[in-house]
Design an enzyme around this catalytic site. Structure first.
Site, PDB file in Angstrom:
ATOM      1  N   LEU A  53      -0.980   0.476   0.583  1.00 39.81           N
ATOM      2  CA  LEU A  53       0.408   0.791   0.932  1.00 39.81           C
ATOM      3  C   LEU A  53       0.525   1.893   1.969  1.00 39.81           C
ATOM      4  O   LEU A  53       1.606   2.151   2.478  1.00 39.81           O
ATOM      5  CB  LEU A  53       1.170   1.226  -0.331  1.00 39.81           C
ATOM      6  CG  LEU A  53       1.202   0.210  -1.477  1.00 39.81           C
ATOM      7  CD1 LEU A  53       1.766   0.858  -2.729  1.00 39.81           C
ATOM      8  CD2 LEU A  53       1.989  -1.010  -1.075  1.00 39.81           C
ATOM      9  N   TYR A 103       5.457   1.016  16.287  1.00 44.56           N
ATOM     10  CA  TYR A 103       5.407   0.844  14.835  1.00 44.56           C
ATOM     11  C   TYR A 103       5.228  -0.631  14.486  1.00 44.56           C
ATOM     12  O   TYR A 103       4.382  -0.992  13.667  1.00 44.56           O
ATOM     13  CB  TYR A 103       6.667   1.407  14.183  1.00 44.56           C
ATOM     14  CG  TYR A 103       6.666   1.315  12.672  1.00 44.56           C
ATOM     15  CD1 TYR A 103       5.728   2.013  11.925  1.00 44.56           C
ATOM     16  CD2 TYR A 103       7.604   0.545  12.005  1.00 44.56           C
ATOM     17  CE1 TYR A 103       5.721   1.944  10.539  1.00 44.56           C
ATOM     18  CE2 TYR A 103       7.605   0.472  10.624  1.00 44.56           C
ATOM     19  CZ  TYR A 103       6.664   1.165   9.893  1.00 44.56           C
ATOM     20  OH  TYR A 103       6.659   1.084   8.522  1.00 44.56           O
ATOM     21  N   LYS A 107       2.110  -2.495  12.441  1.00 45.79           N
ATOM     22  CA  LYS A 107       2.298  -3.291  11.228  1.00 45.79           C
ATOM     23  C   LYS A 107       1.804  -4.718  11.433  1.00 45.79           C
ATOM     24  O   LYS A 107       1.232  -5.324  10.526  1.00 45.79           O
ATOM     25  CB  LYS A 107       3.769  -3.283  10.793  1.00 45.79           C
ATOM     26  CG  LYS A 107       4.299  -1.908  10.413  1.00 45.79           C
ATOM     27  CD  LYS A 107       3.428  -1.185   9.399  1.00 45.79           C
ATOM     28  CE  LYS A 107       3.715  -1.623   7.993  1.00 45.79           C
ATOM     29  NZ  LYS A 107       2.958  -0.904   6.965  1.00 45.79           N
TER      30      LYS A 107
END
Length: 158
Positions: A53, A103, A107
């Site tokens: 995570l 970002y 991801k």
């Protein structure tokens, strides 16, 4: 069962740790920003399940997206492969993965590393699976009240 949670001091990681404790799990390796490389290596070497995570979403410098998101995911996947550890891995993603910004790119790279880890599992003849969870699934509450195995509701990163 040894469960490794990276990002264990984040909102989801903290709550996952609490819930796993409520369910009776006691061997939980909590990897946080304060954990050393050796802590991560030791945790992954003996892992039976990895919930990855950890990630950066508010960096001081844009380069932290690459090192804190994609770089850490690559490290986790590479270490598991190096140790021959075929523990299942679940990665989370973000709706940002569809956007063309630093970002989002980091991801998206996480998702690609999950696919690579799954390819390595298959090449080694393993039946283990590497999953990544898109927030479209996690936002539904689909897993809130079920013991359904992931294989029945999700496809591995292939």
């Amino acid at each position: 069962m040894r469960i490794v949670i990276t990002g264990a001091d984040g909102f989801i990681g903290r709550n996952l740790s609490v819930r796993l404790g409520e369910l009776g799990h006691t061997d939980i390796a909590r990897i946080t920003l304060d954990s050393s490389d050796e802590d991560l290596k030791a945790a992954l070497k003996g892992a039976d399940f990895v919930s990855h995570l950890a990630g950066i979403n508010r960096p001081k410098d844009v380069s932290e997206f690459a090192t804190g998101n994609a770089g850490l995911t690559e490290t986790v996947c590479s270490l598991l492969a190096e140790y021959g550890n075929k523990a299942p891995v679940v990665l989370s993603s973000s709706t940002q993965a569809a956007l063309d910004n630093p970002y989002g790119q980091s991801k998206l790279a996480n998702m690609m590393f999950a696919r690579e880890l799954q390819r390595r599992f298959e090449a080694a003849g393993s039946t283990k699976k590497a999953y990544y969870v898109h927030p479209g699934v996690s936002a539904t509450g689909l897993f809130a009240r079920t013991d359904t195995p992931l294989d029945l509701v999700m496809k591995p990163a292939v």
